[in-house]
Design an enzyme around this catalytic site. Structure first.
Site, PDB file in Angstrom:
ATOM      1  N   GLY B   7     -55.287  13.892 -25.749  1.00 39.07           N
ATOM      2  CA  GLY B   7     -54.419  14.907 -26.352  1.00 39.07           C
ATOM      3  C   GLY B   7     -53.980  14.439 -27.725  1.00 39.07           C
ATOM      4  O   GLY B   7     -53.022  13.684 -27.850  1.00 39.07           O
ATOM      5  N   ALA B  10     -49.176  15.662 -32.184  1.00 42.53           N
ATOM      6  CA  ALA B  10     -48.291  14.835 -33.006  1.00 42.53           C
ATOM      7  C   ALA B  10     -48.130  13.444 -32.402  1.00 42.53           C
ATOM      8  O   ALA B  10     -48.281  12.433 -33.097  1.00 42.53           O
ATOM      9  CB  ALA B  10     -46.929  15.513 -33.157  1.00 42.53           C
ATOM     10  N   GLY B  12     -49.930  11.828 -29.797  1.00 39.15           N
ATOM     11  CA  GLY B  12     -51.195  11.108 -29.640  1.00 39.15           C
ATOM     12  C   GLY B  12     -51.807  10.741 -30.975  1.00 39.15           C
ATOM     13  O   GLY B  12     -52.313   9.625 -31.164  1.00 39.15           O
ATOM     14  N   ASN B 103     -42.326  13.278 -21.480  1.00 36.80           N
ATOM     15  CA  ASN B 103     -40.966  13.381 -20.954  1.00 36.80           C
ATOM     16  C   ASN B 103     -40.941  14.058 -19.586  1.00 36.80           C
ATOM     17  O   ASN B 103     -41.930  14.634 -19.157  1.00 36.80           O
ATOM     18  CB  ASN B 103     -40.094  14.206 -21.896  1.00 36.80           C
ATOM     19  CG  ASN B 103     -39.696  13.414 -23.129  1.00 36.80           C
ATOM     20  OD1 ASN B 103     -39.665  12.196 -23.110  1.00 36.80           O
ATOM     21  ND2 ASN B 103     -39.396  14.126 -24.204  1.00 36.80           N
ATOM     22  N   LYS B 190     -32.935  10.142 -19.956  1.00 38.28           N
ATOM     23  CA  LYS B 190     -33.431  11.033 -21.015  1.00 38.28           C
ATOM     24  C   LYS B 190     -33.225  12.498 -20.602  1.00 38.28           C
ATOM     25  O   LYS B 190     -32.926  13.348 -21.447  1.00 38.28           O
ATOM     26  CB  LYS B 190     -34.907  10.737 -21.323  1.00 38.28           C
ATOM     27  CG  LYS B 190     -35.401  11.496 -22.543  1.00 38.28           C
ATOM     28  CD  LYS B 190     -36.296  10.696 -23.469  1.00 38.28           C
ATOM     29  CE  LYS B 190     -36.473  11.421 -24.797  1.00 38.28           C
ATOM     30  NZ  LYS B 190     -37.545  10.907 -25.631  1.00 38.28           N
ATOM     31  N   ASN B 194     -32.146  15.946 -22.447  1.00 43.13           N
ATOM     32  CA  ASN B 194     -33.130  17.024 -22.583  1.00 43.13           C
ATOM     33  C   ASN B 194     -32.751  18.290 -21.818  1.00 43.13           C
ATOM     34  O   ASN B 194     -32.960  19.399 -22.320  1.00 43.13           O
ATOM     35  CB  ASN B 194     -34.515  16.557 -22.109  1.00 43.13           C
ATOM     36  CG  ASN B 194     -35.219  15.669 -23.121  1.00 43.13           C
ATOM     37  OD1 ASN B 194     -35.839  14.678 -22.756  1.00 43.13           O
ATOM     38  ND2 ASN B 194     -35.118  15.994 -24.402  1.00 43.13           N
ATOM     39  N   ASN B 198     -32.293  20.836 -24.638  1.00 42.83           N
ATOM     40  CA  ASN B 198     -33.508  21.657 -24.737  1.00 42.83           C
ATOM     41  C   ASN B 198     -33.236  23.019 -24.095  1.00 42.83           C
ATOM     42  O   ASN B 198     -33.687  24.048 -24.595  1.00 42.83           O
ATOM     43  CB  ASN B 198     -34.691  20.992 -24.029  1.00 42.83           C
ATOM     44  CG  ASN B 198     -35.201  19.761 -24.768  1.00 42.83           C
ATOM     45  OD1 ASN B 198     -34.413  19.006 -25.310  1.00 42.83           O
ATOM     46  ND2 ASN B 198     -36.504  19.568 -24.772  1.00 42.83           N
ATOM     47  N   GLU B 272     -42.566  23.466 -21.922  1.00 40.64           N
ATOM     48  CA  GLU B 272     -42.619  22.419 -20.891  1.00 40.64           C
ATOM     49  C   GLU B 272     -41.440  22.591 -19.932  1.00 40.64           C
ATOM     50  O   GLU B 272     -40.367  22.040 -20.150  1.00 40.64           O
ATOM     51  CB  GLU B 272     -42.588  21.042 -21.549  1.00 40.64           C
ATOM     52  CG  GLU B 272     -43.769  20.799 -22.486  1.00 40.64           C
ATOM     53  CD  GLU B 272     -43.920  19.341 -22.869  1.00 40.64           C
ATOM     54  OE1 GLU B 272     -44.841  18.684 -22.385  1.00 40.64           O
ATOM     55  OE2 GLU B 272     -43.088  18.858 -23.661  1.00 40.64           O
TER      56      GLU B 272
END
Lengths: 315, 315
Positions: B7, B10, B12, B103, B190, B194, B198, B272
């Protein structure tokens, strides 16, 4: 019989024009449309009631200039209710019937506190109408007002002779009135729909049909209604648990619909947050009830409402 | 030392280019950018690391064509994880170290189930980088990976010699590694950031600074983090209650920021949802915990994610 309309938008314009048309002496308080209505009058476009033009309207920019009235329709947007103490005392006596045609909790209580000696009624309108131009109302469908006497102790008031007489004035103008002996109960029931659907459609920018079609948000509506039922119960208004399913299947049948709060938000107009969202939550907090879904919903509509106000300041 | 990047977006692209630049033998799996990268190579623009161009890249469209690798970086968007069973078995042996740089909860568990005999590591990236054109990554700031061994029993693994060796490979390329003895604990911590940020920024279309500046939504963040701490606790990971305040003041200092879920939503890209939102809620349901704030948040991001997918089908 003098009738005042306080706030000549879609609701005030619609009922006012019909009452004027059936012969009553109407007095309209206006703001932005004042000049236009002085010059051009008021217009109603309606399939049900036909098209109506009132060329000569008693239009006012200032309540000081208005006469004492027998009936006062409070049809301001609730975001403008802070203006009512400047308005109502000029036109109300203890003989005046004040009809508070505003959704949400305690809008009639607010009016009662301003003119406690007048006769206060609460009215919940089922009405699809829009103001499509200055002084021009387009009626789409429905016209019913669910009407009941307001007592400051919020008890069942019964259907009084006076309420029946008041209803007959509207019925004479072709308006459907459903009288209720308990307007506060009716307000809580209407909140069972308005809180989840006005709230979630606004937050998610999705119409009612999307909300009920999705399993998770449908469940969310159900949980929100259960919380509202619990809060209503804590203030003495008993709503059966099954009312949630009723509201959901009613909404299934409505098809795609964008509630007023969502439309206000999308158009960056002030949103009616206080009486529909914050007051019911306040009742829950007062009774120390845990209502996490409602609390989260109110926090979300509140920040969106504030973001609109900030934008409005920038423009 | 062969290193595969699964993948090349950004994340990878950034780590892969830096590793290639420092002399390792990189093999990039690509999808939409494949042809462009075959012809033009990969580019990195970065103030910290300077501008880099890799003109000749081992680029692959299909994992069947890739060699067995010593290290595999899983840097797919988690919405594409269903592809991993078709990819990883072709490039992994029991000697391969697989770093799951994604994540959310159990992304390493998912990889473990596909290649259980490889050495699995979880990595949480603090990285601000974007793919600004095909094969062209712009690095803005940060580059740290919080890295730990993954064991299927999710226990503290300690810092092994192998982990330290792995870290040194990245450090040799200028990448900051923080090793952790408990990657699952790090994942839950995390998630404490998130999930609320998010989630709420996506739902409300407001950046992080708006969310923390408003009293009601700040309180909402606090309550969401308390629920996440409770869920983490139920699965054996203890996070101190004060961590919520830490996350809030961290966010105060960040300034206006739009998390990836919000950016994906606004750009109508797949969001996601599974590992960041649904799996933590699933853990709560399994342990019969009441987490109304999280449940409401997940319902809301889920319907928004589905509305994107519906739009994507229409276009």
């Amino acid at each position: 019989m003098k009738i005042a309309v306080i706030g000549t938008g879609a609701v005030g314009g619609f009922y006012g024009i019909l009452l004027a048309k059936s012969g009553y002496d109407l007095h309209f308080l206006l703001n932005s449309d004042f000049q236009h209505v002085c010059e051009n009058g008021l217009k109603l476009t309606s399939k049900t009631f036909g098209d109506t033009h009132l060329p000569n309207v008693n239009a006012y920019k200032n309540a000081h200039d208005m006469p004492i009235c027998d009936i006062v329709l409070v049809t301001l947007k609730t975001t403008m209710n802070a203006l009512l103490p400047e308005i109502l005392p000029h036109i109300c006596t203890n003989q005046t019937s004040v009809l508070v045609l505003q959704n949400g909790l305690d809008t009639d209580q607010d009016v009662y506190e301003i003119v406690p000696r007048s006769k206060i009624y609460g009215g919940l309108c089922s009405l699809a109408a829009n103001k499509i131009a200055p002084g021009h109302i387009k009626h789409v469908s429905y016209n019913t007002i669910r009407l009941g006497s307001f007592l400051s102790n919020k008890k069942d008031t019964g259907i009084s002779q006076e309420l029946i007489q008041l209803a007959s004035i509207f019925e004479h103008a072709g308006i459907t009135i459903e009288t209720t002996s308990d307007i506060t109960d009716a307000r809580w029931r209407k909140l069972c729909w308005n809180i989840p659907f006005n709230g979630l459609t606004t937050i998610l920018r999705l119409d009612t049909s999307c909300i009920v079609a999705n399993t998770s948000t449908r469940e969310l509506v159900y949980k929100l209604i259960q919380e509202i039922i619990t809060i209503a119960d804590s203030s003495g208004k008993r709503i059966e648990k099954e009312y949630a399913e009723e509201m959901l299947s009613l909404t299934d049948k409505m098809g795609p619909y964008k509630p007023s709060t969502m439309l206000d938000f999308l158009a960056e107009r002030p949103m009616e947050i206080e009486h529909i969202f914050k007051r019911p939550l306040q009742v829950a907090l007062t009774h120390k009830l845990k209502v996490p879904y409602l609390a989260m919903l109110v926090a979300q509509v509140d920040i969106l409402s504030q973001s609109i106000n900030k934008n409005a300041q920038v423009h």
